[in-house]
Scaffold this motif. Structure first.
Motif, short mmCIF file in Angstrom:
data_model
loop_
_atom_site.label_atom_id
_atom_site.label_comp_id
_atom_site.label_asym_id
_atom_site.label_seq_id
_atom_site.Cartn_x
_atom_site.Cartn_y
_atom_site.Cartn_z
N ALA A 212 9.34 0.28 4.34
CA ALA A 212 8.74 -1.23 3.89
C ALA A 212 7.33 -1.56 4.22
N VAL A 213 6.80 -0.91 5.15
CA VAL A 213 5.29 -1.28 5.27
C VAL A 213 4.67 -0.53 4.05
N ALA A 214 5.06 0.26 3.58
CA ALA A 214 4.10 0.89 2.53
C ALA A 214 4.45 -0.01 1.22
N TYR B 183 1.17 -1.93 -0.47
CA TYR B 183 0.80 -1.54 -1.91
C TYR B 183 0.81 -2.71 -2.67
N GLU B 184 1.92 -3.45 -2.68
CA GLU B 184 1.54 -4.94 -3.58
C GLU B 184 0.39 -5.85 -3.23
N LEU B 185 0.07 -5.85 -1.86
CA LEU B 185 -1.16 -6.55 -1.30
C LEU B 185 -2.55 -5.72 -1.89
N TYR B 186 -2.52 -4.57 -1.84
CA TYR B 186 -3.57 -3.76 -2.23
C TYR B 186 -3.68 -3.77 -3.87
N ASN B 187 -2.71 -3.48 -4.61
CA ASN B 187 -2.67 -3.27 -5.76
C ASN B 187 -3.35 -4.53 -6.64
N ILE B 188 -2.80 -5.76 -6.09
CA ILE B 188 -3.34 -7.05 -6.89
C ILE B 188 -4.87 -7.23 -6.55
N ARG B 189 -5.28 -6.66 -5.34
CA ARG B 189 -6.69 -7.07 -4.90
C ARG B 189 -7.78 -5.95 -5.79
N ILE B 190 -7.29 -4.89 -6.04
CA ILE B 190 -8.27 -4.01 -6.59
C ILE B 190 -8.24 -3.96 -8.13
#
Length: 244
Positions: A154-156, A160-167
């Motif tokens: 669940a953490v992953a 992932y969603e938070l990271y993916n939209i930022r990069i």
């Protein structure tokens, strides 16, 4: 925006190590652990097993901070997000209406400051009083046959969603490929059709083969290089059959 992971009463050391590894995968380094139950001491979860499972993310565990309450752990956080696997929102429980991780990620783009993602204990999740302290509630959509995820998984998903939209365009590999043009695809289909016509396939099956291949190529959105590679293959086959 800085993302902070807060674990409330984590139970299994292995999960703690896996979470640290997930955090490093997605550029998150601030881990906070709330241990407000008398039967759980920091050393019971932050042990050798946790460090072994963390692999190259041991530094995250070494720098993890322990707190007695969620209030203390979140005192410097601008937006606090509770996570839940059991969604029971709607008109009867409006406080339990969650958003998806993707929607949270989209909203987070405009946020300034710290965002803390709060995860509960593996077997019983967050208590109501913990959820009440949070600004938002997030739940991962899962199959109704088995809706509850492992904590580290669940953490992953959320990180992932938070990271993916930022990069955005800073993905560390080239995702740009030149799609095959209409001309490329037409040439490929003509070569394939010629290949089918000269093959030993029964005549009544040849139109079906041609139609299926055309649909496969259309659905695949192939690149120009992929189209050229396929052309070479079918050309070689045609030339080889002609020599025979």
């Amino acid at each position: 925006m800085k993302t902070i992971v807060i674990l409330v009463n984590p139970k299994y050391s292995g999960n703690l190590g896996a979470i640290a590894r997930n955090m490093m995968n997605f550029d998150t380094y601030d881990l906070r652990i709330v241990q407000n139950r008398d039967d759980e001491k920091p050393e019971t979860v932050l042990n050798d097993e946790a460090f072994i499972r963390a692999v190259h993310a041991k530094e995250i565990l070494e720098n993890a901070k322990f707190y007695k309450t969620l209030e203390e752990a979140s005192s410097d956080i601008d937006y606090l997000v509770a996570t839940t696997g059991a969604v029971s929102g709607g008109d009867k429980n409006i406080k339990r209406i969650p958003m998806t991780p993707r929607k949270l990620a989209e909203k987070s783009i405009s946020l300034k400051g710290n965002i803390g993602i709060v995860f509960g204990r593996e077997d019983d999740g967050l208590r109501n009083e913990d959820v009440e302290l949070c600004d938002l509630l997030v739940s991962i959509p899962t199959c109704s046959n088995y809706p509850i995820m492992n904590l580290s998984h669940a953490v992953a998903v959320i990180l992932y969603e938070l990271y993916n939209i930022r990069i955005d365009e800073s993905i560390p590999y080239d995702t740009n490929v030149k799609e095959a043009s209409k001309e490329d695809k037409d040439i490929l289909l003509n070569i394939f059709n010629d290949f089918v016509d000269k093959s030993l396939i029964q005549d009544h099956k040849k139109p079906i083969c041609k139609t299926i291949f055309k649909r496969v190529i259309s659905r695949a959105f192939i690149s120009g290089r992929e189209a050229n590679s396929l052309m070479c293959v079918f050309k070689d086959k045609i030339i080889g059959s002609n020599k025979k």
